[in-house]
Design a protein around this motif. Structure first.
Motif, PDB file in Angstrom:
ATOM      1  N   ARG A   1       0.826  -1.205   0.000  1.00 26.58           N
ATOM      2  CA  ARG A   1       0.000   0.000   0.000  1.00 26.58           C
ATOM      3  C   ARG A   1       0.864   1.260   0.000  1.00 26.58           C
ATOM      4  O   ARG A   1       0.501   2.270  -0.602  1.00 26.58           O
ATOM      5  N   GLN A   2       2.023   1.194   0.667  1.00 24.16           N
ATOM      6  CA  GLN A   2       2.926   2.334   0.687  1.00 24.16           C
ATOM      7  C   GLN A   2       3.534   2.586  -0.688  1.00 24.16           C
ATOM      8  O   GLN A   2       3.745   3.730  -1.079  1.00 24.16           O
ATOM      9  N   ARG A   3       3.805   1.505  -1.418  1.00 30.00           N
ATOM     10  CA  ARG A   3       4.415   1.621  -2.740  1.00 30.00           C
ATOM     11  C   ARG A   3       3.399   2.068  -3.794  1.00 30.00           C
ATOM     12  O   ARG A   3       3.719   2.885  -4.664  1.00 30.00           O
ATOM     13  N   ASP A   4       2.183   1.530  -3.725  1.00 27.57           N
ATOM     14  CA  ASP A   4       1.175   1.846  -4.745  1.00 27.57           C
ATOM     15  C   ASP A   4      -0.221   1.545  -4.196  1.00 27.57           C
ATOM     16  O   ASP A   4      -0.643   0.392  -4.127  1.00 27.57           O
ATOM     17  N   GLU A   5      -0.947   2.594  -3.824  1.00 26.57           N
ATOM     18  CA  GLU A   5      -2.280   2.416  -3.242  1.00 26.57           C
ATOM     19  C   GLU A   5      -3.312   1.948  -4.259  1.00 26.57           C
ATOM     20  O   GLU A   5      -4.399   1.494  -3.882  1.00 26.57           O
ATOM     21  N   SER A   6      -3.006   2.056  -5.539  1.00 21.24           N
ATOM     22  CA  SER A   6      -3.986   1.668  -6.558  1.00 21.24           C
ATOM     23  C   SER A   6      -4.082   0.150  -6.735  1.00 21.24           C
ATOM     24  O   SER A   6      -5.040  -0.347  -7.325  1.00 21.24           O
ATOM     25  N   ILE A   7      -3.098  -0.586  -6.213  1.00 21.86           N
ATOM     26  CA  ILE A   7      -3.106  -2.053  -6.356  1.00 21.86           C
ATOM     27  C   ILE A   7      -4.044  -2.649  -5.295  1.00 21.86           C
ATOM     28  O   ILE A   7      -3.881  -2.416  -4.103  1.00 21.86           O
ATOM     29  N   GLU A   8      -5.018  -3.421  -5.743  1.00 15.55           N
ATOM     30  CA  GLU A   8      -5.939  -4.072  -4.813  1.00 15.55           C
ATOM     31  C   GLU A   8      -5.360  -5.408  -4.355  1.00 15.55           C
ATOM     32  O   GLU A   8      -4.819  -6.168  -5.168  1.00 15.55           O
ATOM     33  N   VAL A   9      -5.486  -5.679  -3.060  1.00 16.20           N
ATOM     34  CA  VAL A   9      -4.895  -6.887  -2.474  1.00 16.20           C
ATOM     35  C   VAL A   9      -5.975  -7.761  -1.849  1.00 16.20           C
ATOM     36  O   VAL A   9      -6.771  -7.285  -1.039  1.00 16.20           O
ATOM     37  N   ILE A  10      -6.007  -9.038  -2.256  1.00 17.08           N
ATOM     38  CA  ILE A  10      -6.905 -10.033  -1.660  1.00 17.08           C
ATOM     39  C   ILE A  10      -6.054 -10.940  -0.776  1.00 17.08           C
ATOM     40  O   ILE A  10      -5.147 -11.614  -1.265  1.00 17.08           O
TER      41      ILE A  10
ATOM     42  N   HIS B   1     -12.811 -15.663  -8.049  1.00 22.61           N
ATOM     43  CA  HIS B   1     -13.289 -15.103  -9.318  1.00 22.61           C
ATOM     44  C   HIS B   1     -14.211 -13.903  -9.071  1.00 22.61           C
ATOM     45  O   HIS B   1     -14.115 -12.874  -9.749  1.00 22.61           O
ATOM     46  N   ASN B   2     -15.118 -14.028  -8.103  1.00 22.73           N
ATOM     47  CA  ASN B   2     -16.046 -12.934  -7.788  1.00 22.73           C
ATOM     48  C   ASN B   2     -15.293 -11.693  -7.299  1.00 22.73           C
ATOM     49  O   ASN B   2     -15.619 -10.556  -7.673  1.00 22.73           O
ATOM     50  N   ALA B   3     -14.290 -11.914  -6.439  1.00 19.38           N
ATOM     51  CA  ALA B   3     -13.514 -10.788  -5.907  1.00 19.38           C
ATOM     52  C   ALA B   3     -12.754 -10.061  -7.016  1.00 19.38           C
ATOM     53  O   ALA B   3     -12.743  -8.823  -7.082  1.00 19.38           O
ATOM     54  N   ILE B   4     -12.128 -10.826  -7.905  1.00 21.21           N
ATOM     55  CA  ILE B   4     -11.388 -10.218  -9.009  1.00 21.21           C
ATOM     56  C   ILE B   4     -12.335  -9.466  -9.948  1.00 21.21           C
ATOM     57  O   ILE B   4     -12.011  -8.369 -10.441  1.00 21.21           O
ATOM     58  N   ARG B   5     -13.522 -10.047 -10.187  1.00 18.10           N
ATOM     59  CA  ARG B   5     -14.499  -9.379 -11.054  1.00 18.10           C
ATOM     60  C   ARG B   5     -14.916  -8.023 -10.460  1.00 18.10           C
ATOM     61  O   ARG B   5     -15.036  -7.016 -11.173  1.00 18.10           O
ATOM     62  N   LYS B   6     -15.102  -7.976  -9.134  1.00 16.68           N
ATOM     63  CA  LYS B   6     -15.466  -6.711  -8.474  1.00 16.68           C
ATOM     64  C   LYS B   6     -14.329  -5.692  -8.590  1.00 16.68           C
ATOM     65  O   LYS B   6     -14.570  -4.503  -8.806  1.00 16.68           O
ATOM     66  N   ILE B   7     -13.088  -6.187  -8.457  1.00 15.76           N
ATOM     67  CA  ILE B   7     -11.941  -5.281  -8.589  1.00 15.76           C
ATOM     68  C   ILE B   7     -11.906  -4.677  -9.985  1.00 15.76           C
ATOM     69  O   ILE B   7     -11.670  -3.475 -10.168  1.00 15.76           O
TER      70      ILE B   7
ATOM     71  N   GLN C   1     -14.446  -4.268 -12.034  1.00 17.40           N
ATOM     72  CA  GLN C   1     -15.556  -3.323 -12.165  1.00 17.40           C
ATOM     73  C   GLN C   1     -15.205  -1.993 -11.504  1.00 17.40           C
ATOM     74  O   GLN C   1     -15.440  -0.923 -12.069  1.00 17.40           O
ATOM     75  N   ASN C   2     -14.628  -2.066 -10.313  1.00 15.77           N
ATOM     76  CA  ASN C   2     -14.235  -0.846  -9.602  1.00 15.77           C
ATOM     77  C   ASN C   2     -13.161  -0.082 -10.371  1.00 15.77           C
ATOM     78  O   ASN C   2     -13.174   1.155 -10.417  1.00 15.77           O
ATOM     79  N   ALA C   3     -12.220  -0.829 -10.975  1.00 11.80           N
ATOM     80  CA  ALA C   3     -11.154  -0.187 -11.747  1.00 11.80           C
ATOM     81  C   ALA C   3     -11.738   0.576 -12.930  1.00 11.80           C
ATOM     82  O   ALA C   3     -11.306   1.690 -13.252  1.00 11.80           O
ATOM     83  N   GLY C   4     -12.748  -0.040 -13.585  1.00 14.95           N
ATOM     84  CA  GLY C   4     -13.405   0.634 -14.701  1.00 14.95           C
ATOM     85  C   GLY C   4     -14.098   1.907 -14.258  1.00 14.95           C
ATOM     86  O   GLY C   4     -14.033   2.936 -14.935  1.00 14.95           O
ATOM     87  N   LEU C   5     -14.760   1.849 -13.096  1.00 21.57           N
ATOM     88  CA  LEU C   5     -15.437   3.034 -12.560  1.00 21.57           C
ATOM     89  C   LEU C   5     -14.436   4.127 -12.207  1.00 21.57           C
ATOM     90  O   LEU C   5     -14.663   5.302 -12.467  1.00 21.57           O
ATOM     91  N   LYS C   6     -13.305   3.716 -11.600  1.00 20.34           N
ATOM     92  CA  LYS C   6     -12.281   4.692 -11.228  1.00 20.34           C
ATOM     93  C   LYS C   6     -11.738   5.410 -12.450  1.00 20.34           C
ATOM     94  O   LYS C   6     -11.544   6.631 -12.445  1.00 20.34           O
TER      95      LYS C   6
END
Length: 447
Positions: A72-81, A115-121, A123-128
Protein backbone atom coordinates in the motif's frame (compact mmCIF):
# COMPACT_ATOMS: atom_id res chain seq x y z
CA UNK A 1 1.94 2.01 -22.88
CA UNK A 2 -1.54 0.74 -21.96
CA UNK A 3 -1.83 -2.83 -20.65
CA UNK A 4 -3.92 -5.16 -22.78
CA UNK A 5 -4.70 -7.61 -19.96
CA UNK A 6 -5.74 -7.39 -16.34
CA UNK A 7 -2.50 -8.27 -14.51
CA UNK A 8 -2.70 -10.42 -11.34
CA UNK A 9 0.17 -11.47 -9.07
CA UNK A 10 -0.31 -14.63 -6.98
CA UNK A 11 1.83 -14.83 -3.81
CA UNK A 12 1.65 -18.31 -2.25
CA UNK A 13 4.51 -20.40 -0.78
CA UNK A 14 2.63 -23.72 -0.96
CA UNK A 15 3.50 -25.08 -4.41
CA UNK A 16 0.25 -27.03 -4.91
CA UNK A 17 -1.97 -24.16 -3.78
CA UNK A 18 0.06 -21.73 -5.87
CA UNK A 19 -0.64 -23.81 -8.99
CA UNK A 20 -4.34 -24.06 -8.04
CA UNK A 21 -4.74 -20.30 -7.78
CA UNK A 22 -2.80 -19.63 -10.96
CA UNK A 23 -4.84 -22.26 -12.86
CA UNK A 24 -8.12 -20.85 -11.49
CA UNK A 25 -7.32 -17.32 -12.62
CA UNK A 26 -5.69 -18.30 -15.94
CA UNK A 27 -8.98 -19.83 -17.11
CA UNK A 28 -10.03 -16.29 -18.01
CA UNK A 29 -8.06 -15.29 -21.15
CA UNK A 30 -8.24 -11.61 -20.17
CA UNK A 31 -6.15 -12.24 -17.05
CA UNK A 32 -2.35 -12.15 -17.15
CA UNK A 33 -1.21 -14.18 -14.11
CA UNK A 34 2.25 -14.32 -12.55
CA UNK A 35 3.17 -16.30 -9.41
CA UNK A 36 5.61 -15.73 -6.55
CA UNK A 37 6.67 -17.89 -3.58
CA UNK A 38 7.90 -15.14 -1.23
CA UNK A 39 7.08 -11.58 -0.26
CA UNK A 40 10.55 -10.40 -1.22
CA UNK A 41 10.09 -11.68 -4.78
CA UNK A 42 6.82 -9.81 -4.98
CA UNK A 43 8.26 -6.50 -3.76
CA UNK A 44 11.07 -6.77 -6.30
CA UNK A 45 8.47 -7.02 -9.09
CA UNK A 46 5.97 -4.33 -7.98
CA UNK A 47 7.38 -1.98 -10.63
CA UNK A 48 5.49 -4.13 -13.16
CA UNK A 49 2.28 -2.52 -11.79
CA UNK A 50 -0.15 -5.41 -11.23
CA UNK A 51 -3.83 -4.57 -11.04
CA UNK A 52 -4.45 -7.05 -8.21
CA UNK A 53 -2.50 -9.31 -5.85
CA UNK A 54 -3.62 -12.46 -4.03
CA UNK A 55 -1.55 -12.62 -0.88
CA UNK A 56 -0.98 -15.64 1.34
CA UNK A 57 -1.26 -14.42 4.93
CA UNK A 58 1.51 -16.70 6.19
CA UNK A 59 4.67 -16.46 4.11
CA UNK A 60 8.11 -17.75 5.15
CA UNK A 61 9.91 -14.39 4.93
CA UNK A 62 7.38 -11.71 5.93
CA UNK A 63 4.04 -11.46 7.75
CA UNK A 64 0.96 -10.87 5.63
CA UNK A 65 -0.07 -7.63 7.34
CA UNK A 66 3.47 -6.20 7.04
CA UNK A 67 3.61 -7.10 3.35
CA UNK A 68 0.18 -5.57 2.78
CA UNK A 69 1.37 -2.36 4.40
CA UNK A 70 4.46 -2.22 2.18
CA UNK A 71 2.38 -2.80 -0.95
CA UNK A 72 0.00 0.00 0.00
CA UNK A 73 2.93 2.33 0.69
CA UNK A 74 4.42 1.62 -2.74
CA UNK A 75 1.17 1.85 -4.74
CA UNK A 76 -2.28 2.42 -3.24
CA UNK A 77 -3.99 1.67 -6.56
CA UNK A 78 -3.11 -2.05 -6.36
CA UNK A 79 -5.94 -4.07 -4.81
CA UNK A 80 -4.89 -6.89 -2.47
CA UNK A 81 -6.90 -10.03 -1.66
CA UNK A 82 -5.56 -11.77 1.45
CA UNK A 83 -5.91 -15.58 1.51
CA UNK A 84 -5.56 -17.50 4.77
CA UNK A 85 -6.02 -21.02 6.10
CA UNK A 86 -7.90 -19.80 9.15
CA UNK A 87 -11.22 -17.98 9.41
CA UNK A 88 -10.17 -15.40 11.99
CA UNK A 89 -12.71 -12.56 12.12
CA UNK A 90 -10.45 -10.17 14.03
CA UNK A 91 -7.54 -10.73 11.64
CA UNK A 92 -9.85 -10.19 8.69
CA UNK A 93 -11.12 -6.90 10.17
CA UNK A 94 -7.59 -5.70 10.89
CA UNK A 95 -6.48 -6.45 7.32
CA UNK A 96 -9.51 -4.74 5.81
CA UNK A 97 -8.72 -1.66 7.91
CA UNK A 98 -5.16 -1.80 6.56
CA UNK A 99 -6.58 -1.56 3.04
CA UNK A 100 -7.11 -5.15 1.90
CA UNK A 101 -9.87 -5.48 -0.70
CA UNK A 102 -11.09 -8.84 0.63
CA UNK A 103 -10.17 -11.70 3.00
CA UNK A 104 -10.71 -15.24 1.67
CA UNK A 105 -10.38 -18.56 3.49
CA UNK A 106 -8.78 -21.60 1.86
CA UNK A 107 -11.81 -23.88 1.51
CA UNK A 108 -13.86 -25.55 -1.20
CA UNK A 109 -15.41 -22.21 -2.22
CA UNK A 110 -12.10 -20.42 -2.78
CA UNK A 111 -12.18 -20.61 -6.58
CA UNK A 112 -15.68 -19.15 -6.90
CA UNK A 113 -15.03 -16.46 -4.30
CA UNK A 114 -11.71 -15.54 -5.88
CA UNK A 115 -13.29 -15.10 -9.32
CA UNK A 116 -16.05 -12.93 -7.79
CA UNK A 117 -13.51 -10.79 -5.91
CA UNK A 118 -11.39 -10.22 -9.01
CA UNK A 119 -14.50 -9.38 -11.05
CA UNK A 120 -15.47 -6.71 -8.47
CA UNK A 121 -11.94 -5.28 -8.59
CA UNK A 122 -12.16 -5.01 -12.39
CA UNK A 123 -15.56 -3.32 -12.17
CA UNK A 124 -14.24 -0.85 -9.60
CA UNK A 125 -11.15 -0.19 -11.75
CA UNK A 126 -13.40 0.63 -14.70
CA UNK A 127 -15.44 3.03 -12.56
CA UNK A 128 -12.28 4.69 -11.23
CA UNK A 129 -10.96 5.25 -14.74
CA UNK A 130 -14.31 6.68 -15.82
CA UNK A 131 -14.34 8.99 -12.81
CA UNK A 132 -10.79 10.13 -13.60
CA UNK A 133 -11.81 10.90 -17.19
CA UNK A 134 -14.86 12.84 -15.99
CA UNK A 135 -12.76 14.75 -13.47
CA UNK A 136 -10.36 15.76 -16.23
CA UNK A 137 -13.28 16.81 -18.45
CA UNK A 138 -14.84 18.83 -15.63
CA UNK A 139 -11.50 20.42 -14.80
CA UNK A 140 -11.00 21.40 -18.43
CA UNK A 141 -14.55 22.70 -18.75
CA UNK A 142 -14.30 24.88 -15.68
CA UNK A 143 -10.77 26.17 -16.17
CA UNK A 144 -10.79 29.96 -15.83
CA UNK A 145 -10.20 30.46 -19.56
CA UNK A 146 -13.07 28.09 -20.41
CA UNK A 147 -15.50 29.35 -17.78
CA UNK A 148 -15.10 33.01 -18.70
CA UNK A 149 -14.93 33.97 -22.36
CA UNK A 150 -13.89 37.56 -22.92
CA UNK A 151 -11.13 40.11 -22.50
CA UNK A 152 -13.00 43.25 -21.52
CA UNK A 153 -11.54 45.09 -18.48
CA UNK A 154 -14.50 44.07 -16.32
CA UNK A 155 -14.00 40.37 -17.13
CA UNK A 156 -10.24 40.56 -16.60
CA UNK A 157 -11.04 41.87 -13.11
CA UNK A 158 -13.49 39.01 -12.49
CA UNK A 159 -10.88 36.40 -13.49
CA UNK A 160 -8.36 38.02 -11.15
CA UNK A 161 -10.84 37.77 -8.25
CA UNK A 162 -11.64 34.14 -9.14
CA UNK A 163 -7.97 33.22 -8.95
CA UNK A 164 -7.70 34.83 -5.51
CA UNK A 165 -10.78 32.92 -4.35
CA UNK A 166 -9.44 29.58 -5.60
CA UNK A 167 -6.22 30.01 -3.61
CA UNK A 168 -7.92 29.97 -0.20
CA UNK A 169 -11.12 29.03 1.63
CA UNK A 170 -12.67 32.49 2.01
CA UNK A 171 -16.44 32.79 1.59
CA UNK A 172 -17.28 34.21 -1.85
CA UNK A 173 -20.24 36.42 -2.73
CA UNK A 174 -21.14 36.55 -6.43
CA UNK A 175 -23.60 39.20 -7.62
CA UNK A 176 -24.88 39.97 -11.08
CA UNK A 177 -27.99 40.12 -13.21
CA UNK A 178 -29.86 36.96 -14.14
CA UNK A 179 -28.06 35.07 -16.89
CA UNK A 180 -24.56 36.45 -16.25
CA UNK A 181 -23.20 33.02 -15.24
CA UNK A 182 -22.97 33.06 -11.44
CA UNK A 183 -23.06 29.27 -11.05
CA UNK A 184 -20.41 28.85 -13.76
CA UNK A 185 -18.14 31.18 -11.75
CA UNK A 186 -18.80 29.23 -8.54
CA UNK A 187 -17.94 25.93 -10.24
CA UNK A 188 -14.78 27.38 -11.76
CA UNK A 189 -13.59 28.51 -8.32
CA UNK A 190 -14.35 25.08 -6.84
CA UNK A 191 -12.72 23.02 -9.61
CA UNK A 192 -9.59 25.17 -9.58
CA UNK A 193 -9.16 24.97 -5.80
CA UNK A 194 -7.72 22.34 -3.48
CA UNK A 195 -11.33 21.11 -2.97
CA UNK A 196 -11.78 20.04 -6.61
CA UNK A 197 -11.92 16.31 -5.72
CA UNK A 198 -14.69 16.88 -3.17
CA UNK A 199 -18.40 17.56 -3.85
CA UNK A 200 -19.82 20.73 -5.35
CA UNK A 201 -23.36 21.02 -3.99
CA UNK A 202 -25.57 23.72 -5.59
CA UNK A 203 -28.75 24.80 -3.84
CA UNK A 204 -31.35 27.18 -5.29
CA UNK A 205 -32.68 28.95 -2.20
CA UNK A 206 -35.73 30.31 -4.02
CA UNK A 207 -36.87 26.75 -4.89
CA UNK A 208 -37.07 25.49 -1.27
CA UNK A 209 -40.43 25.83 0.52
CA UNK A 210 -40.05 27.59 3.87
CA UNK A 211 -41.13 24.50 5.86
CA UNK A 212 -38.40 22.34 4.26
CA UNK A 213 -35.35 24.57 4.79
CA UNK A 214 -34.26 22.87 8.00
CA UNK A 215 -34.63 19.33 6.65
CA UNK A 216 -32.83 20.22 3.40
CA UNK A 217 -29.82 21.73 5.11
CA UNK A 218 -29.55 19.79 8.37
CA UNK A 219 -31.00 16.41 7.38
CA UNK A 220 -33.10 14.20 9.65
CA UNK A 221 -33.07 10.95 11.56
CA UNK A 222 -35.25 7.97 10.76
CA UNK A 223 -38.71 8.47 12.25
CA UNK A 224 -38.13 12.17 12.97
CA UNK A 225 -41.46 12.93 11.28
CA UNK A 226 -44.05 11.26 9.08
CA UNK A 227 -42.34 10.09 5.92
CA UNK A 228 -38.84 10.02 7.40
CA UNK A 229 -38.29 6.33 6.63
CA UNK A 230 -34.49 6.55 6.84
CA UNK A 231 -31.72 8.85 8.00
CA UNK A 232 -31.00 11.59 5.45
CA UNK A 233 -27.97 13.82 5.22
CA UNK A 234 -28.50 17.54 4.75
CA UNK A 235 -26.71 19.79 2.28
CA UNK A 236 -23.98 20.73 4.75
CA UNK A 237 -23.02 17.08 5.23
CA UNK A 238 -23.29 16.35 1.49
CA UNK A 239 -20.78 19.13 0.80
CA UNK A 240 -18.24 17.83 3.35
CA UNK A 241 -14.74 18.85 2.26
CA UNK A 242 -16.09 20.55 -0.85
CA UNK A 243 -18.19 23.59 -1.71
CA UNK A 244 -21.77 24.50 -0.83
CA UNK A 245 -23.15 26.96 -3.38
CA UNK A 246 -26.19 28.91 -2.16
CA UNK A 247 -27.77 30.48 -5.23
CA UNK A 248 -30.24 33.35 -4.77
CA UNK A 249 -29.22 33.66 -1.11
CA UNK A 250 -31.47 36.71 -0.72
CA UNK A 251 -34.49 34.41 -1.10
CA UNK A 252 -33.65 32.54 2.11
CA UNK A 253 -36.71 32.37 4.38
CA UNK A 254 -36.32 35.03 7.10
CA UNK A 255 -37.33 32.54 9.80
CA UNK A 256 -34.58 30.11 8.77
CA UNK A 257 -31.85 32.75 8.65
CA UNK A 258 -30.97 32.59 12.41
CA UNK A 259 -30.45 28.80 12.14
CA UNK A 260 -28.37 29.20 9.00
CA UNK A 261 -26.29 31.85 10.74
CA UNK A 262 -25.64 29.61 13.75
CA UNK A 263 -24.63 26.70 11.52
CA UNK A 264 -22.15 28.91 9.68
CA UNK A 265 -20.73 30.34 12.91
CA UNK A 266 -20.39 27.06 14.80
CA UNK A 267 -19.65 24.89 11.76
CA UNK A 268 -22.03 22.27 13.07
CA UNK A 269 -25.64 21.25 12.54
CA UNK A 270 -28.22 19.15 14.36
CA UNK A 271 -30.26 16.69 12.33
CA UNK A 272 -34.01 16.85 12.92
CA UNK A 273 -34.86 14.20 15.51
CA UNK A 274 -31.35 14.09 16.99
CA UNK A 275 -29.61 15.68 19.97
CA UNK A 276 -26.11 14.98 18.67
CA UNK A 277 -24.32 17.87 16.90
CA UNK A 278 -22.62 17.02 13.60
CA UNK A 279 -19.52 18.97 12.58
CA UNK A 280 -19.04 19.91 8.93
CA UNK A 281 -16.28 21.52 6.90
CA UNK A 282 -16.93 23.08 3.52
CA UNK A 283 -16.45 26.33 1.65
CA UNK A 284 -19.48 28.58 1.21
CA UNK A 285 -20.16 30.47 -2.03
CA UNK A 286 -23.33 32.54 -2.27
CA UNK A 287 -24.89 34.33 -5.23
CA UNK A 288 -27.72 36.74 -5.88
CA UNK A 289 -29.11 38.91 -8.64
CA UNK A 290 -29.92 41.53 -6.00
CA UNK A 291 -27.72 43.61 -3.72
CA UNK A 292 -27.31 41.93 -0.32
CA UNK A 293 -26.91 45.35 1.31
CA UNK A 294 -30.19 46.57 -0.14
CA UNK A 295 -31.94 43.43 1.12
CA UNK A 296 -30.58 44.17 4.61
CA UNK A 297 -31.98 47.71 4.39
CA UNK A 298 -35.37 46.33 3.28
CA UNK A 299 -35.40 43.87 6.19
CA UNK A 300 -35.51 40.71 4.08
CA UNK A 301 -31.98 39.69 5.12
CA UNK A 302 -30.55 39.73 8.61
CA UNK A 303 -27.61 42.07 9.04
CA UNK A 304 -25.62 39.54 11.10
CA UNK A 305 -26.09 36.91 8.38
CA UNK A 306 -24.92 39.43 5.79
CA UNK A 307 -21.71 40.08 7.75
CA UNK A 308 -21.14 36.33 8.17
CA UNK A 309 -21.50 35.77 4.42
CA UNK A 310 -19.51 38.83 3.43
CA UNK A 311 -16.19 37.66 2.07
CA UNK A 312 -14.54 38.09 -1.29
CA UNK A 313 -17.03 39.92 -3.56
CA UNK A 314 -17.22 39.16 -7.27
CA UNK A 315 -19.56 41.34 -9.32
CA UNK A 316 -20.37 40.03 -12.79
CA UNK A 317 -20.93 42.78 -15.35
CA UNK A 318 -24.01 42.63 -17.57
CA UNK A 319 -23.29 41.61 -21.15
CA UNK A 320 -24.25 45.05 -22.50
CA UNK A 321 -21.21 46.50 -20.66
CA UNK A 322 -18.71 43.95 -22.00
CA UNK A 323 -18.17 45.41 -25.48
CA UNK A 324 -16.77 42.96 -28.04
CA UNK A 325 -17.00 40.09 -25.55
CA UNK A 326 -20.43 39.63 -27.16
CA UNK A 327 -18.74 38.52 -30.40
CA UNK A 328 -16.20 36.31 -28.64
CA UNK A 329 -19.01 34.56 -26.76
CA UNK A 330 -21.18 34.26 -29.87
CA UNK A 331 -18.35 32.62 -31.82
CA UNK A 332 -17.67 30.31 -28.87
CA UNK A 333 -21.32 29.22 -28.79
CA UNK A 334 -21.38 28.78 -32.57
CA UNK A 335 -18.27 26.60 -32.46
CA UNK A 336 -19.63 24.41 -29.64
CA UNK A 337 -23.11 24.02 -31.12
CA UNK A 338 -21.81 23.09 -34.56
CA UNK A 339 -19.41 20.51 -33.13
CA UNK A 340 -22.03 18.96 -30.84
CA UNK A 341 -24.54 18.65 -33.69
CA UNK A 342 -22.10 17.66 -36.46
CA UNK A 343 -22.85 20.81 -38.44
CA UNK A 344 -20.43 22.72 -40.69
CA UNK A 345 -18.94 25.68 -38.86
CA UNK A 346 -20.83 28.93 -39.45
CA UNK A 347 -19.48 32.45 -39.40
CA UNK A 348 -21.15 35.79 -38.67
CA UNK A 349 -21.87 38.20 -41.50
CA UNK A 350 -21.10 41.90 -41.02
CA UNK A 351 -24.81 42.71 -40.66
CA UNK A 352 -25.23 39.95 -38.09
CA UNK A 353 -22.33 41.34 -36.08
CA UNK A 354 -23.91 44.80 -36.13
CA UNK A 355 -27.22 43.33 -34.99
CA UNK A 356 -25.62 41.43 -32.10
CA UNK A 357 -23.58 44.45 -31.01
CA UNK A 358 -26.59 46.78 -31.17
CA UNK A 359 -28.79 44.72 -28.84
CA UNK A 360 -28.79 45.38 -25.03
CA UNK A 361 -29.02 41.67 -23.97
CA UNK A 362 -31.40 41.92 -21.02
CA UNK A 363 -31.03 38.13 -20.58
CA UNK A 364 -27.23 38.41 -20.66
CA UNK A 365 -24.99 35.45 -21.60
CA UNK A 366 -27.83 32.94 -21.23
CA UNK A 367 -29.90 34.86 -23.79
CA UNK A 368 -26.95 35.23 -26.16
CA UNK A 369 -26.42 31.47 -26.14
CA UNK A 370 -30.08 30.79 -27.00
CA UNK A 371 -30.21 33.46 -29.71
CA UNK A 372 -26.95 32.24 -31.27
CA UNK A 373 -28.00 28.60 -31.36
CA UNK A 374 -31.36 29.51 -32.92
CA UNK A 375 -29.55 31.63 -35.52
CA UNK A 376 -27.46 28.60 -36.53
CA UNK A 377 -30.63 26.58 -37.12
CA UNK A 378 -32.31 29.42 -39.02
CA UNK A 379 -29.33 30.09 -41.30
CA UNK A 380 -29.16 28.31 -44.65
CA UNK A 381 -25.67 29.18 -45.87
CA UNK A 382 -22.15 29.27 -44.50
CA UNK A 383 -22.75 32.60 -42.80
CA UNK A 384 -25.34 33.74 -40.27
CA UNK A 385 -27.24 36.76 -41.64
CA UNK A 386 -28.89 39.53 -39.65
CA UNK A 387 -32.32 38.10 -40.54
CA UNK A 388 -31.34 34.78 -38.89
CA UNK A 389 -30.95 36.50 -35.52
CA UNK A 390 -34.27 36.54 -33.68
CA UNK A 391 -34.78 38.33 -30.37
CA UNK A 392 -37.71 37.81 -28.05
CA UNK A 393 -40.60 40.20 -28.76
CA UNK A 394 -40.85 40.93 -25.05
CA UNK A 395 -37.53 42.75 -25.38
CA UNK A 396 -38.62 45.01 -28.25
CA UNK A 397 -38.39 48.20 -26.19
CA UNK A 398 -34.87 47.32 -25.00
CA UNK A 399 -33.83 46.68 -28.59
CA UNK A 400 -35.31 49.97 -29.76
CA UNK A 401 -33.39 52.07 -27.27
CA UNK A 402 -30.14 50.14 -27.68
CA UNK A 403 -28.73 52.84 -29.97
CA UNK A 404 -29.24 56.59 -30.11
CA UNK A 405 -31.49 57.68 -32.99
CA UNK A 406 -33.65 60.60 -33.97
CA UNK A 407 -37.36 60.48 -33.19
CA UNK A 408 -38.05 60.01 -36.90
CA UNK A 409 -35.75 56.97 -36.93
CA UNK A 410 -37.46 55.55 -33.84
CA UNK A 411 -40.86 55.98 -35.52
CA UNK A 412 -39.53 54.24 -38.62
CA UNK A 413 -38.27 51.31 -36.60
CA UNK A 414 -41.55 50.91 -34.74
CA UNK A 415 -43.45 50.94 -38.01
CA UNK A 416 -41.13 48.28 -39.48
CA UNK A 417 -41.68 46.09 -36.46
CA UNK A 418 -45.48 46.20 -36.73
CA UNK A 419 -45.46 45.72 -40.50
CA UNK A 420 -43.28 42.62 -40.15
CA UNK A 421 -45.39 41.33 -37.29
CA UNK A 422 -48.68 41.66 -39.18
CA UNK A 423 -47.50 40.63 -42.67
CA UNK A 424 -47.56 44.22 -44.06
CA UNK A 425 -51.32 44.54 -43.51
CA UNK A 426 -51.28 48.36 -43.70
CA UNK A 427 -54.97 48.97 -42.77
CA UNK A 428 -54.61 46.74 -39.69
CA UNK A 429 -51.27 48.31 -38.65
CA UNK A 430 -52.72 51.82 -39.09
CA UNK A 431 -55.54 50.87 -36.72
CA UNK A 432 -53.13 49.33 -34.17
CA UNK A 433 -50.89 52.41 -34.15
CA UNK A 434 -53.75 54.92 -34.25
CA UNK A 435 -52.53 56.66 -37.41
CA UNK A 436 -53.85 56.97 -40.97
CA UNK A 437 -52.81 54.72 -43.85
CA UNK A 438 -51.60 57.85 -45.63
CA UNK A 439 -49.18 58.51 -42.76
CA UNK A 440 -47.80 54.98 -43.10
CA UNK A 441 -47.27 55.39 -46.86
CA UNK A 442 -45.60 58.75 -46.24
CA UNK A 443 -43.28 57.20 -43.60
CA UNK A 444 -42.37 54.36 -45.95
CA UNK A 445 -41.31 56.94 -48.53
CA UNK A 446 -39.10 58.53 -45.89
CA UNK A 447 -41.06 61.76 -45.74
Amino acid sequence: MQKEHFRIFVVEDNEWYNRLLVHTLSMDPEYEVKSFRTGTELLDSLHESPDAITLDYRLPDVKGNDLLRKIRQRDESIEVIVISEQEDVQTALDLLREGAFDYLVKNEEIQTRLHNAIRKIRQNAGLKKRIQVLEKEVGARYGFEKAIIGNSPAIVRVIEMMRKAAENNITVTITGETGTGKEVIAKAIHYNSARKDKPFIPVNMSAIPSELFESEFFGHEKGAFTGAVARRKGKFEEAEGGTLFLDEITDTDINFQPKLLRALQEREIMRIGSNEPVKFECRIIVASNRSLQNEVKKGTMRQDLYYRLFGLPIELPPLRERGKDVLLLAMHFIDNFCKENNLPLKELSGEAIDRLMGYPWPGNVRELKSVTELAIIMSSGDAIKASDIIFGQADMVSELIAEEMTMKQYDQKILEFYLNKYQHNIPFVAKKLGISQATIYRMLKGQ
